[in-house]
Design a protein around this motif. Sequence first.
Motif, PDB file in Angstrom:
ATOM      1  N   PRO A  87       0.878  -1.225   0.107  1.00 10.53           N
ATOM      2  CA  PRO A  87      -0.002   0.034  -0.113  1.00 10.53           C
ATOM      3  C   PRO A  87       0.950   1.406  -0.007  1.00 10.53           C
ATOM      4  O   PRO A  87       2.112   1.323   0.271  1.00 10.53           O
ATOM      5  CB  PRO A  87      -0.830  -0.076   1.270  1.00 10.53           C
ATOM      6  CG  PRO A  87       0.072  -0.985   2.227  1.00 10.53           C
ATOM      7  CD  PRO A  87       0.799  -1.992   1.306  1.00 10.53           C
ATOM      8  N   VAL A  88       0.150   2.472  -0.425  1.00 10.77           N
ATOM      9  CA  VAL A  88       0.800   3.589  -0.326  1.00 10.77           C
ATOM     10  C   VAL A  88      -0.123   4.695   0.195  1.00 10.77           C
ATOM     11  O   VAL A  88      -1.244   4.540   0.135  1.00 10.77           O
ATOM     12  CB  VAL A  88       1.030   4.160  -1.944  1.00 10.77           C
ATOM     13  CG1 VAL A  88       1.602   5.532  -1.869  1.00 10.77           C
ATOM     14  CG2 VAL A  88       2.238   3.298  -2.526  1.00 10.77           C
ATOM     15  N   THR A  89       0.505   5.435   1.167  1.00 13.62           N
ATOM     16  CA  THR A  89       0.016   6.679   1.672  1.00 13.62           C
ATOM     17  C   THR A  89       0.268   7.847   1.139  1.00 13.62           C
ATOM     18  O   THR A  89       1.573   8.108   1.234  1.00 13.62           O
ATOM     19  CB  THR A  89      -0.001   6.547   3.303  1.00 13.62           C
ATOM     20  OG1 THR A  89      -0.663   5.268   3.775  1.00 13.62           O
ATOM     21  CG2 THR A  89      -1.063   7.763   3.899  1.00 13.62           C
ATOM     22  N   ILE A  90      -0.522   8.634   0.687  1.00 13.04           N
ATOM     23  CA  ILE A  90      -0.167   9.967   0.027  1.00 13.04           C
ATOM     24  C   ILE A  90      -0.727  10.995   0.757  1.00 13.04           C
ATOM     25  O   ILE A  90      -1.951  10.890   1.431  1.00 13.04           O
ATOM     26  CB  ILE A  90      -0.597  10.129  -1.342  1.00 13.04           C
ATOM     27  CG1 ILE A  90      -0.014  11.379  -2.200  1.00 13.04           C
ATOM     28  CG2 ILE A  90      -1.955   9.924  -1.823  1.00 13.04           C
ATOM     29  CD1 ILE A  90      -0.261  11.183  -3.597  1.00 13.04           C
ATOM     30  N   VAL A  91       0.058  11.958   1.061  1.00 11.50           N
ATOM     31  CA  VAL A  91      -0.644  13.355   1.590  1.00 11.50           C
ATOM     32  C   VAL A  91      -0.584  14.513   0.890  1.00 11.50           C
ATOM     33  O   VAL A  91       0.441  14.872   0.276  1.00 11.50           O
ATOM     34  CB  VAL A  91       0.315  13.750   2.932  1.00 11.50           C
ATOM     35  CG1 VAL A  91      -0.395  14.946   3.588  1.00 11.50           C
ATOM     36  CG2 VAL A  91       0.080  12.753   4.240  1.00 11.50           C
ATOM     37  N   LEU A  92      -1.639  14.881   0.165  1.00 14.31           N
ATOM     38  CA  LEU A  92      -1.751  15.936  -0.616  1.00 14.31           C
ATOM     39  C   LEU A  92      -1.831  17.322  -0.104  1.00 14.31           C
ATOM     40  O   LEU A  92      -2.380  17.475   1.112  1.00 14.31           O
ATOM     41  CB  LEU A  92      -3.153  15.565  -1.557  1.00 14.31           C
ATOM     42  CG  LEU A  92      -3.374  14.248  -1.979  1.00 14.31           C
ATOM     43  CD1 LEU A  92      -4.824  14.286  -2.413  1.00 14.31           C
ATOM     44  CD2 LEU A  92      -2.448  14.257  -3.125  1.00 14.31           C
ATOM     45  N   THR A  93      -1.453  18.369  -0.602  1.00 15.56           N
ATOM     46  CA  THR A  93      -1.228  19.563  -0.224  1.00 15.56           C
ATOM     47  C   THR A  93      -2.254  20.094  -1.064  1.00 15.56           C
ATOM     48  O   THR A  93      -2.079  20.355  -2.315  1.00 15.56           O
ATOM     49  CB  THR A  93      -0.012  20.297  -0.157  1.00 15.56           C
ATOM     50  OG1 THR A  93       1.100  19.407   0.579  1.00 15.56           O
ATOM     51  CG2 THR A  93       0.034  21.662   0.389  1.00 15.56           C
ATOM     52  N   LEU A  94      -3.210  20.869  -0.504  1.00 13.18           N
ATOM     53  CA  LEU A  94      -4.341  21.466  -1.264  1.00 13.18           C
ATOM     54  C   LEU A  94      -4.324  23.050  -0.959  1.00 13.18           C
ATOM     55  O   LEU A  94      -4.178  23.330   0.129  1.00 13.18           O
ATOM     56  CB  LEU A  94      -5.834  21.036  -0.649  1.00 13.18           C
ATOM     57  CG  LEU A  94      -6.000  19.572  -0.706  1.00 13.18           C
ATOM     58  CD1 LEU A  94      -7.485  19.248  -0.162  1.00 13.18           C
ATOM     59  CD2 LEU A  94      -6.029  19.012  -2.118  1.00 13.18           C
TER      60      LEU A  94
END
Length: 139
Positions: A87-94
């Motif tokens: 799995p991959v966890t991504i943290v998006l910056t909005l």
Amino acid sequence: MVKQLFGPAAIATLALLAGCQTAPQQGGTSRDEAPPPANPAFAGRMAKFNAQFPSDKATRYEDVSLKFNNEKKLDERGNCHDKSKYPVTIVLTLDADGKVTDSVTDVSNAKAECFRKAYAGVQFPKPPVAPYFKPIQLR
């Protein structure tokens, strides 16, 4: 399994996000695949996400943005799920308008890079604060 590295808000969010609802089941990846290397920048980005809580507005936004992600099937762009069994966890910056301006993943591999490209520039609903840090756990 969620590690103690995450605060209570992150644990609740990751529990909701665990295995994105639109994710296809893994099929063609090798069982002998080595785990990908960790990305040292990830912990700092998760700390920024955790700092957004407690906040009723942020909690509500997590529900709204998760629904948006699943309805638009954003994780299916680029056929990223089959690039690794891990799995991959991504943290998006909005930004203030909800546009993805940056992202960081917990690991470094082809699957993580594929998801970073798939989410680049995506327009989410407007977040309650900016920048807003949005994690998504992807199978």
